[in-house]
Design an enzyme around this catalytic site. Structure first.
Site, short mmCIF file in Angstrom:
data_model
loop_
_atom_site.label_atom_id
_atom_site.label_comp_id
_atom_site.label_asym_id
_atom_site.label_seq_id
_atom_site.Cartn_x
_atom_site.Cartn_y
_atom_site.Cartn_z
N CYS A 116 0.82 -1.23 0.00
CA CYS A 116 0.00 0.00 0.00
C CYS A 116 0.85 1.27 0.00
O CYS A 116 0.35 2.34 -0.36
CB CYS A 116 -0.94 0.01 1.19
SG CYS A 116 -2.12 -1.33 1.15
N HIS A 253 -3.33 7.23 1.92
CA HIS A 253 -3.73 5.91 1.46
C HIS A 253 -5.08 5.61 2.12
O HIS A 253 -5.29 5.88 3.30
CB HIS A 253 -2.68 4.88 1.88
CG HIS A 253 -3.16 3.48 1.74
ND1 HIS A 253 -3.71 3.01 0.57
CD2 HIS A 253 -3.21 2.44 2.62
CE1 HIS A 253 -4.06 1.74 0.73
NE2 HIS A 253 -3.77 1.39 1.97
N ASN A 283 -10.05 -0.04 -0.23
CA ASN A 283 -8.59 -0.02 -0.20
C ASN A 283 -8.06 -0.59 -1.51
O ASN A 283 -8.14 -1.80 -1.74
CB ASN A 283 -8.10 -0.84 1.00
CG ASN A 283 -6.58 -0.84 1.15
OD1 ASN A 283 -5.87 -0.46 0.23
ND2 ASN A 283 -6.10 -1.28 2.29
N1 ACO Z 1 -18.41 -8.29 9.22
C1 ACO Z 1 -18.87 -8.49 10.47
N2 ACO Z 1 -18.07 -8.72 11.52
C2 ACO Z 1 -16.73 -8.73 11.28
C3 ACO Z 1 -16.20 -8.53 10.00
C4 ACO Z 1 -17.09 -8.31 8.94
N3 ACO Z 1 -16.68 -8.10 7.67
N4 ACO Z 1 -14.86 -8.60 10.06
C5 ACO Z 1 -14.55 -8.82 11.37
N5 ACO Z 1 -15.69 -8.92 12.09
C6 ACO Z 1 -15.81 -9.16 13.53
C7 ACO Z 1 -14.62 -9.90 14.09
O1 ACO Z 1 -14.78 -11.30 13.89
C8 ACO Z 1 -14.68 -9.51 15.54
O2 ACO Z 1 -15.65 -10.30 16.19
P1 ACO Z 1 -15.42 -10.84 17.69
O3 ACO Z 1 -15.34 -9.59 18.52
O4 ACO Z 1 -16.63 -11.65 17.93
O5 ACO Z 1 -14.14 -11.60 17.65
C9 ACO Z 1 -15.20 -8.07 15.51
O6 ACO Z 1 -15.80 -7.90 14.21
C10 ACO Z 1 -14.11 -7.01 15.71
O7 ACO Z 1 -12.99 -7.34 14.87
P2 ACO Z 1 -11.70 -6.41 14.81
O8 ACO Z 1 -10.73 -6.99 13.86
O9 ACO Z 1 -11.23 -6.13 16.22
O10 ACO Z 1 -12.35 -5.08 14.20
P3 ACO Z 1 -11.68 -3.66 13.99
O11 ACO Z 1 -12.53 -2.63 14.60
O12 ACO Z 1 -10.21 -3.65 14.32
O13 ACO Z 1 -11.83 -3.45 12.41
C11 ACO Z 1 -10.44 -3.57 10.42
C12 ACO Z 1 -11.19 -4.34 11.53
C13 ACO Z 1 -11.45 -2.80 9.61
C14 ACO Z 1 -9.69 -4.57 9.55
C15 ACO Z 1 -9.43 -2.58 11.07
O14 ACO Z 1 -8.71 -3.23 12.07
C16 ACO Z 1 -8.46 -1.97 10.08
O15 ACO Z 1 -8.82 -1.16 9.26
N6 ACO Z 1 -7.16 -2.29 10.21
C17 ACO Z 1 -6.10 -1.67 9.45
C18 ACO Z 1 -6.06 -2.15 8.03
C19 ACO Z 1 -4.90 -1.45 7.29
O16 ACO Z 1 -4.65 -0.28 7.46
N7 ACO Z 1 -4.15 -2.20 6.55
C20 ACO Z 1 -2.95 -1.64 5.92
C21 ACO Z 1 -3.09 -1.43 4.51
S1 ACO Z 1 -3.52 -2.88 3.64
C22 ACO Z 1 -2.13 -3.42 2.74
O17 ACO Z 1 -1.03 -3.03 2.91
C23 ACO Z 1 -2.36 -4.51 1.74
#
Ligand code: ACO
Length: 326
Positions: A116, A253, A283
């Site tokens: 990214c 990004h 993304n």
């Molecule tokens: N739909 C419904 N529920 C979901 C989904 C979904 N699509 N995905 C996860 N959940 C659930 C999980 O299972 C979890 O349930 P649990 O509490 O029962 O275990 C709950 O939602 C919370 O999950 P988290 O992973 O803690 O959610 P978070 O608020 O952290 O959001 C996300 C997840 C959106 C991925 C976030 O962490 C994020 O944006 N992270 C950074 C991503 C990023 O910047 N990546 C870098 C660039 S990508 C690259 O380089 C290729």
């Protein structure tokens, strides 16, 4: 001070595949809801490339539009750098395929792989050619088909990504060595390979001869994102000799609306100065910054002469930021 050569963005273009996949459509495929995706990420929809549309086709279309905006033709191009994680083939580089498809003359063409952060890395590499007069007309392209790396049974990743391409034309321009110059003014690039397990693809040529699927511990990546990006933004501004508050537009990004807001809050940036396309593009990895730049130019917000700050973080982990005057 005697004039110096700067790498100046003279044209910007973007391309998104025709097919739009809404959150509602995804919720029929995996256990998710439109509400969860919007609340946790800010994403409403993403574009998906057709099965017969390789990433080079996306890159070519974005490049054509950037060249047109710059008033240049493929015949002028002597350097092509494509930032991508999702190439047509293991080799040749997408940049060489783009060169052939556009009909550019023999010149320099290669890819940069920093996930990214790829577009910011690629801009800095291009600057090494353009600002030394080793290239007169460079295409720097971020192009991705991230949907091809998705495990469609993994709801924690497959809802986050989309496909697209963005491109800029970089040309040498004379500056005075001051922050009033047009062109690339400051840069900060970082990598921390010890954090590989937080975000990677579980396949590769020399490991298992597979393409693999994207794996991410999203909440752990999230924790690093705001701190890492903020540090790089501050360092890039210092490198350019400007204050963060001098910047007209922040073009991040587009991974998650909450990260965009977290960085803005930490650095005291007015949220109205942040270009956000995550709702409509999701993304798109290395394509997201040039696509957001194109979006902001097309809707009339970003104008020539303004000071821009580009920033990203992704797999590696890699991250970085750069300051440029349009
Ligand atoms: N739909 C419904 N529920 C979901 C989904 C979904 N699509 N995905 C996860 N959940 C659930 C999980 O299972 C979890 O349930 P649990 O509490 O029962 O275990 C709950 O939602 C919370 O999950 P988290 O992973 O803690 O959610 P978070 O608020 O952290 O959001 C996300 C997840 C959106 C991925 C976030 O962490 C994020 O944006 N992270 C950074 C991503 C990023 O910047 N990546 C870098 C660039 S990508 C690259 O380089 C290729």
């Amino acid at each position: 001070m005697a004039g110096i050569v700067r790498s100046v963005v003279t044209g910007v273009g973007g391309y998104l595949p025709e097919r739009v996949v809404t959150n509602a459509e995804l919720s029929t495929r995996v256990d998710t809801t439109d509400e969860w995706i919007r609340e946790r990420t800010g994403i409403h929809q993403r574009h998906q490339a057709a099965d017969d549309q390789p990433v080079s086709d996306l890159a070519v279309e974005a490049a054509r539009r950037a060249l047109e905006a710059a008033g240049r033709t493929p015949a002028d191009v002597d350097l092509i750098i494509v930032a991508t994680t999702t190439p047509d083939l293991t080799f040749p580089a997408v940049a060489a395929i783009v060169q052939r498809k556009l009909g550019c003359p023999i010149g320099i063409a290669f890819d940069v792989q920093a996930v990214c952060s790829g577009f910011v890395y690629a801009l800095s590499v291009a600057d090494g050619f353009v600002a030394r007069n080793r290239a007169k007309c460079a295409l720097v392209i971020g192009a991705e088909t991230m949907t091809r790396l998705m495990d469609w049974t993994d709801r924690t990743t497959c809802v986050l990504f989309g496909d697209g391409a963005g491109a800029v034309v970089l040309e040498p321009g004379e500056g005075q060595g001051t922050t009033a110059d047009r062109g690339l003014l400051g840069l900060a690039l970082r990598a921390d390979g010890t954090k590989q397990d937080l975000l990677y693809v579980d396949g590769g040529v020399s490991t298992n001869r597979q393409t693999g699927y994207l794996r991410m511990l999203g909440n752990q990546v999230f924790r690093h994102a705001v701190v890492n990006i903020s540090e790089a933004v501050t360092a890039a501004a210092a490198d350019a000799g400007v204050e963060v508050s001098d910047v007209d537009w922040f073009i991040p990004h587009q991974a998650n609306q909450r990260i965009l807001e977290g960085v803005a809050k930490r650095l005291g940036i007015d949220e109205t100065k942040v270009i956000s396309t995550v709702a409509i593009h999701a993304n798109t990895s290395a394509a997201s910054i040039p696509l957001a730049l194109d979006h902001g130019i097309k809707d009339g917000r970003i104008k020539p002469g303004q000071l821009l700050l580009l920033e990203a973080m992704g797999g590696g982990l890699t991250w970085g930021a750069c300051v440029l005057r349009l």
